[in-house]
Design a protein around this motif. Structure first.
Motif, PDB file in Angstrom:
ATOM      1  N   ILE A 110       0.836  -1.208   0.000  1.00  0.00           N
ATOM      2  CA  ILE A 110       0.000   0.000   0.000  1.00  0.00           C
ATOM      3  C   ILE A 110       0.866   1.251   0.000  1.00  0.00           C
ATOM      4  O   ILE A 110       0.574   2.235  -0.685  1.00  0.00           O
ATOM      5  N   GLU A 111       1.953   1.217   0.747  1.00  0.00           N
ATOM      6  CA  GLU A 111       2.868   2.361   0.752  1.00  0.00           C
ATOM      7  C   GLU A 111       3.531   2.554  -0.610  1.00  0.00           C
ATOM      8  O   GLU A 111       3.979   3.654  -0.937  1.00  0.00           O
ATOM      9  N   ALA A 112       3.586   1.476  -1.405  1.00  0.00           N
ATOM     10  CA  ALA A 112       4.132   1.549  -2.766  1.00  0.00           C
ATOM     11  C   ALA A 112       3.051   1.881  -3.790  1.00  0.00           C
ATOM     12  O   ALA A 112       3.262   1.719  -4.994  1.00  0.00           O
ATOM     13  N   ARG A 113       1.878   2.308  -3.328  1.00  0.00           N
ATOM     14  CA  ARG A 113       0.758   2.703  -4.190  1.00  0.00           C
ATOM     15  C   ARG A 113       0.214   1.529  -4.986  1.00  0.00           C
ATOM     16  O   ARG A 113      -0.156   1.647  -6.162  1.00  0.00           O
ATOM     17  N   ILE A 114       0.154   0.389  -4.322  1.00  0.00           N
ATOM     18  CA  ILE A 114      -0.479  -0.799  -4.898  1.00  0.00           C
ATOM     19  C   ILE A 114      -1.828  -0.952  -4.212  1.00  0.00           C
ATOM     20  O   ILE A 114      -1.892  -1.226  -3.014  1.00  0.00           O
ATOM     21  N   TYR A 115      -2.893  -0.776  -4.968  1.00  0.00           N
ATOM     22  CA  TYR A 115      -4.220  -0.668  -4.379  1.00  0.00           C
ATOM     23  C   TYR A 115      -5.162  -1.811  -4.771  1.00  0.00           C
ATOM     24  O   TYR A 115      -6.378  -1.675  -4.695  1.00  0.00           O
ATOM     25  N   ASN A 116      -4.592  -2.913  -5.197  1.00  0.00           N
ATOM     26  CA  ASN A 116      -5.340  -4.163  -5.380  1.00  0.00           C
ATOM     27  C   ASN A 116      -4.629  -5.208  -4.530  1.00  0.00           C
ATOM     28  O   ASN A 116      -3.454  -5.501  -4.754  1.00  0.00           O
ATOM     29  N   ILE A 117      -5.320  -5.746  -3.550  1.00  0.00           N
ATOM     30  CA  ILE A 117      -4.710  -6.672  -2.600  1.00  0.00           C
ATOM     31  C   ILE A 117      -5.451  -8.009  -2.641  1.00  0.00           C
ATOM     32  O   ILE A 117      -6.661  -8.062  -2.387  1.00  0.00           O
ATOM     33  N   ASP A 118      -4.726  -9.076  -2.966  1.00  0.00           N
ATOM     34  CA  ASP A 118      -5.300 -10.419  -2.981  1.00  0.00           C
ATOM     35  C   ASP A 118      -4.927 -11.119  -1.667  1.00  0.00           C
ATOM     36  O   ASP A 118      -3.811 -11.625  -1.525  1.00  0.00           O
ATOM     37  N   ILE A 119      -5.852 -11.115  -0.728  1.00  0.00           N
ATOM     38  CA  ILE A 119      -5.647 -11.768   0.564  1.00  0.00           C
ATOM     39  C   ILE A 119      -5.813 -13.276   0.389  1.00  0.00           C
ATOM     40  O   ILE A 119      -6.780 -13.731  -0.213  1.00  0.00           O
ATOM     41  N   ASP A 120      -4.864 -14.047   0.933  1.00  0.00           N
ATOM     42  CA  ASP A 120      -4.926 -15.488   0.683  1.00  0.00           C
ATOM     43  C   ASP A 120      -4.537 -16.331   1.908  1.00  0.00           C
ATOM     44  O   ASP A 120      -3.443 -16.902   1.956  1.00  0.00           O
ATOM     45  N   PRO A 121      -5.448 -16.449   2.880  1.00  0.00           N
ATOM     46  CA  PRO A 121      -5.220 -17.419   3.949  1.00  0.00           C
ATOM     47  C   PRO A 121      -5.770 -18.812   3.604  1.00  0.00           C
ATOM     48  O   PRO A 121      -5.971 -19.639   4.493  1.00  0.00           O
ATOM     49  N   SER A 122      -6.001 -19.077   2.312  1.00  0.00           N
ATOM     50  CA  SER A 122      -6.633 -20.339   1.926  1.00  0.00           C
ATOM     51  C   SER A 122      -5.853 -21.587   2.346  1.00  0.00           C
ATOM     52  O   SER A 122      -6.468 -22.650   2.517  1.00  0.00           O
TER      53      SER A 122
END
Length: 244
Positions: free
Chosen positions: A121-133
């Motif tokens: 997010i600090e690198a201006r990446i605003y798509n986050i794929d959360i994966d605790p699968s």
């Protein structure tokens, strides 16, 4: 425009158009320039993404990856939307459950993912794929030291199969129990993203994805499994007052 998210693109580009995802693992600046030239030549869009595992073995921090993408865009004369995603922010199963002789450290396993999310997010990446699968319990967890897996409310000696994930072959109650830790940490990490969103004053809603099944466990998502997973996550977020 770094504030244009993949969710907005999806809404505008649903006319049967496939959007390629580019995971650039080497010679990044040169490869990204090639990608932008193709995007311009064919009047298309593309996503650049990097999984947390790829970040490690390619030695690319997210701020570096993001900077190279913008530099490549400038170098090629590209003018348009840029989409960058933190792909598969994955919770390590062996650390979380304490497998292979390790002491269970669920907080440490999740904190490692939070650190990646913060960096992205600090690198201006605003798509986050959360994966605790990987935390979805598809079969036995021999030697697990996590206290909550000692008395599971289902027969953990029975492996979950692709066939069993069809509605009618497994109850919603058992599937929820097997997905308990995945759901719990997905909610935890979505909340963390929204907290950072507010803390940093980001003028958009960060696009967040989730994963209900893990391919290494030889199971695949079904309409039934996705519904169970999404309803549980949405209810938990609503109960916490967290925007999805």
């Amino acid at each position: 425009d770094p504030y244009y998210t993949r969710r907005q693109a999806a809404g505008a580009m649903m006319d049967k158009i496939a959007v390629p995802a580019n995971n650039i693992r080497g010679m990044s600046f040169d490869t990204m320039q090639t990608a932008f030239r193709e995007i311009m030549a064919h009047d298309r869009i593309a996503i650049f993404e990097l999984a947390t595992s790829e970040r490690g073995y390619t030695s690319q921090k997210y701020w570096e990856y993001s900077a190279m993408i913008y530099a490549a865009a400038i170098a090629t004369g590209y003018r348009g939307k840029i989409f960058i995603q933190l792909d598969h922010a994955q919770v390590k199963k062996d650390v979380y459950f304490g497998l292979g002789g390790k002491e269970a450290d669920p907080e440490g396993a999740v904190q490692a993912v939070k650190d990646y999310i913060k960096e992205a997010i600090e690198a201006r990446i605003y798509n986050i794929d959360i994966d605790p699968s990987p935390l979805m319990i598809a079969g036995p967890l021999p030697g697990a030291t996590h206290p909550d897996v000692q008395n599971l409310p289902f027969d953990n000696s029975r492996n979950l199969t692709r066939e069993s994930l069809v509605e009618g072959n497994i109850s919603a109650e058992e599937l929820l129990a097997r997905q308990r830790f995945n759901i719990q940490e997905t909610v935890n990490l979505v909340k963390y993203v929204r907290d950072l969103e507010r803390e940093y004053g980001i003028p958009l809603t960060i696009a967040v994805g989730g994963e209900d099944m893990h391919v290494d466990q030889d199971v695949i998502s079904t309409e039934f499994s996705v519904k169970i997973f999404m309803l549980a996550v949405e209810k938990a977020l609503t109960d916490l007052g967290v925007p999805e």
